[in-house]
Scaffold this motif. Structure first.
Motif, PDB file in Angstrom:
ATOM      1  N   VAL A 151      -3.224  12.918  -5.871  1.00 46.68           N
ATOM      2  CA  VAL A 151      -4.174  13.002  -6.986  1.00 46.68           C
ATOM      3  C   VAL A 151      -4.066  14.361  -7.678  1.00 46.68           C
ATOM      4  CG1 VAL A 151      -6.607  12.960  -7.646  1.00 46.68           C
ATOM      5  CG2 VAL A 151      -5.755  11.333  -5.957  1.00 46.68           C
ATOM      6  N   LEU A 152      -3.905  15.430  -6.915  1.00 49.75           N
ATOM      7  CA  LEU A 152      -3.744  16.756  -7.510  1.00 49.75           C
ATOM      8  C   LEU A 152      -2.449  16.849  -8.317  1.00 49.75           C
ATOM      9  CD1 LEU A 152      -4.966  19.136  -4.645  1.00 49.75           C
ATOM     10  CD2 LEU A 152      -6.151  18.561  -6.772  1.00 49.75           C
ATOM     11  N   GLU A 176      -4.779   4.080  -8.278  1.00 50.01           N
ATOM     12  CA  GLU A 176      -4.804   3.604  -6.897  1.00 50.01           C
ATOM     13  C   GLU A 176      -5.018   4.782  -5.945  1.00 50.01           C
ATOM     14  OE1 GLU A 176      -4.486   0.568  -3.880  1.00 50.01           O
ATOM     15  OE2 GLU A 176      -4.683   0.450  -6.056  1.00 50.01           O
ATOM     16  N   ALA A 177      -4.356   5.895  -6.215  1.00 50.14           N
ATOM     17  CA  ALA A 177      -4.516   7.087  -5.375  1.00 50.14           C
ATOM     18  C   ALA A 177      -5.955   7.601  -5.424  1.00 50.14           C
ATOM     19  CB  ALA A 177      -3.547   8.174  -5.830  1.00 50.14           C
ATOM     20  N   MET A 178      -6.538   7.601  -6.626  1.00 48.70           N
ATOM     21  CA  MET A 178      -7.935   8.036  -6.767  1.00 48.70           C
ATOM     22  C   MET A 178      -8.868   7.102  -5.996  1.00 48.70           C
ATOM     23  SD  MET A 178      -7.958   8.975 -10.822  1.00 48.70           S
ATOM     24  CE  MET A 178      -6.515   9.780 -11.540  1.00 48.70           C
ATOM     25  N   ASP A 226       0.821  -1.214   0.000  1.00 49.94           N
ATOM     26  CA  ASP A 226       0.000   0.000   0.000  1.00 49.94           C
ATOM     27  C   ASP A 226       0.855   1.264   0.000  1.00 49.94           C
ATOM     28  OD1 ASP A 226      -2.241  -1.564   0.029  1.00 49.94           O
ATOM     29  OD2 ASP A 226      -2.620  -1.361   2.180  1.00 49.94           O
ATOM     30  N   SER A 227       2.001   1.217   0.702  1.00 45.72           N
ATOM     31  CA  SER A 227       2.872   2.389   0.776  1.00 45.72           C
ATOM     32  C   SER A 227       3.481   2.725  -0.581  1.00 45.72           C
ATOM     33  CB  SER A 227       3.988   2.157   1.804  1.00 45.72           C
ATOM     34  OG  SER A 227       4.865   1.128   1.370  1.00 45.72           O
ATOM     35  N   LEU A 275      -2.460  13.463   2.260  1.00 41.12           N
ATOM     36  CA  LEU A 275      -1.410  13.012   1.340  1.00 41.12           C
ATOM     37  C   LEU A 275      -2.018  12.470   0.054  1.00 41.12           C
ATOM     38  CD1 LEU A 275       1.504  12.329   0.592  1.00 41.12           C
ATOM     39  CD2 LEU A 275       1.251  10.164   1.836  1.00 41.12           C
ATOM     40  N   THR A 276      -3.104  11.727   0.168  1.00 38.47           N
ATOM     41  CA  THR A 276      -3.773  11.169  -1.015  1.00 38.47           C
ATOM     42  C   THR A 276      -4.326  12.277  -1.897  1.00 38.47           C
ATOM     43  OG1 THR A 276      -4.409   9.261   0.335  1.00 38.47           O
ATOM     44  CG2 THR A 276      -5.485   9.493  -1.793  1.00 38.47           C
TER      45      THR A 276
END
Length: 281
Positions: free
Chosen positions: A261-262, A220-222, A211-212, A256-257
């Motif tokens: 994504v940004l 995956e981030a979205m 996951d890290s 952080l997520t």
């Protein structure tokens, strides 16, 4: 900004496929309300989803944004077809001849992506608010408007996803192949994730290391922006507790997520501009 947006919406206005897909998308968002009518009966076990608390404030913000995000593929088709039509009907070349710069052209597409994401978010907010007032057991002001970060996460998720679709539309030029490209990327991330699990199979908790690493990949981030809400339900947790299982999962929208994504959104839009800048039209 408004001039560029008006140009894009004028094009969409006369695109029948885009109008049909948009109507289907917002129709499906509205149909989330139909979930309230779903009932399960297994012998003596009866479950009415509305009574199970899925439309309780503030849980409804998490549940509805998660479900609504699944439907984003309908608007993805609008985004990629919007780009492929520019090549098919040669409107891109005509826009540039008429004085629109390549930067303005990309900005017009990005503003459209922002508009679609914002309209979808407001739409989900209104639908959720109405459902919550009908079915929620909690109607205190402080409870109703808590956990609204899921709406922010929903907006950013759509923004990143549609920006990815826009990039693929410019890169591949054909809507069907652009959507296929998105699917290939998803399969690629899944294969890479499987490979990481295989690589860390000897570790005590391999999922944490996987996951890290995976959290930095775009899709995956979205996906991590809004985690599944079902195990958060009291009925599910009670059932798990009777079987000796305990939930330690975090359902928070992580800062952080959002940044990841940004960052990918910026990469997709910047890459779209650079690709268009170098391409001979």
């Amino acid at each position: 900004m408004f001039r560029l947006l008006s140009i894009e919406f004028h094009k969409l206005k006369y695109n029948r496929a885009s109008k049909v897909l948009s109507i289907i998308y917002f129709g499906l968002l509205t149909s989330i309300a139909l979930i309230a009518a779903i009932k399960f009966e297994f012998g003596n076990f009866k479950l009415h989803l509305a009574e199970a608390g899925i439309f309780n404030f503030p849980y409804i913000w998490h549940f509805n944004t998660f479900i609504a995000a699944i439907l984003k593929f309908f608007l993805l088709l609008v985004i990629v077809s919007m780009m492929s039509n520019e090549y098919s009907y040669k409107t891109l070349k005509q826009n540039l001849i008429d004085g629109l710069s390549k930067k303005e052209f990309i900005l017009s597409k990005f503003y459209t992506v922002i508009a679609f994401s914002l309209i979808s978010t407001v739409f989900v907010f209104v639908v959720s608010l109405i459902l919550g007032f009908f079915y929620s057991d909690y109607n205190e002001f402080s409870i109703i408007f808590s956990d609204l970060e899921y709406l922010l996460a929903f907006f950013i998720k759509l923004l990143g996803f549609f920006s990815f679709g826009l990039f693929l539309g410019i890169l591949i030029k054909r809507s069907a192949f652009a959507v296929a490209g998105m699917l290939v990327w998803f399969i690629g991330e899944s294969i890479f994730k499987g490979y990481l699990y295989w690589s860390f199979r000897g570790e005590k908790i391999p999922s944490e290391k996987v996951d890290s690493i995976m959290q930095f990949l775009p899709l995956e981030a979205m996906s991590n922006l809004i985690k599944e809400p079902f195990s958060k339900l009291g009925a599910i947790r009670s059932a798990a507790n009777t079987m000796g299982e305990a939930f330690t999962k975090s359902y928070d929208v992580e800062f952080l997520t959002i940044l990841i994504v940004l960052f990918w959104t910026f990469i997709f839009i910047f890459s779209s501009y650079k690709l268009l800048e170098k391409r001979d039209l």
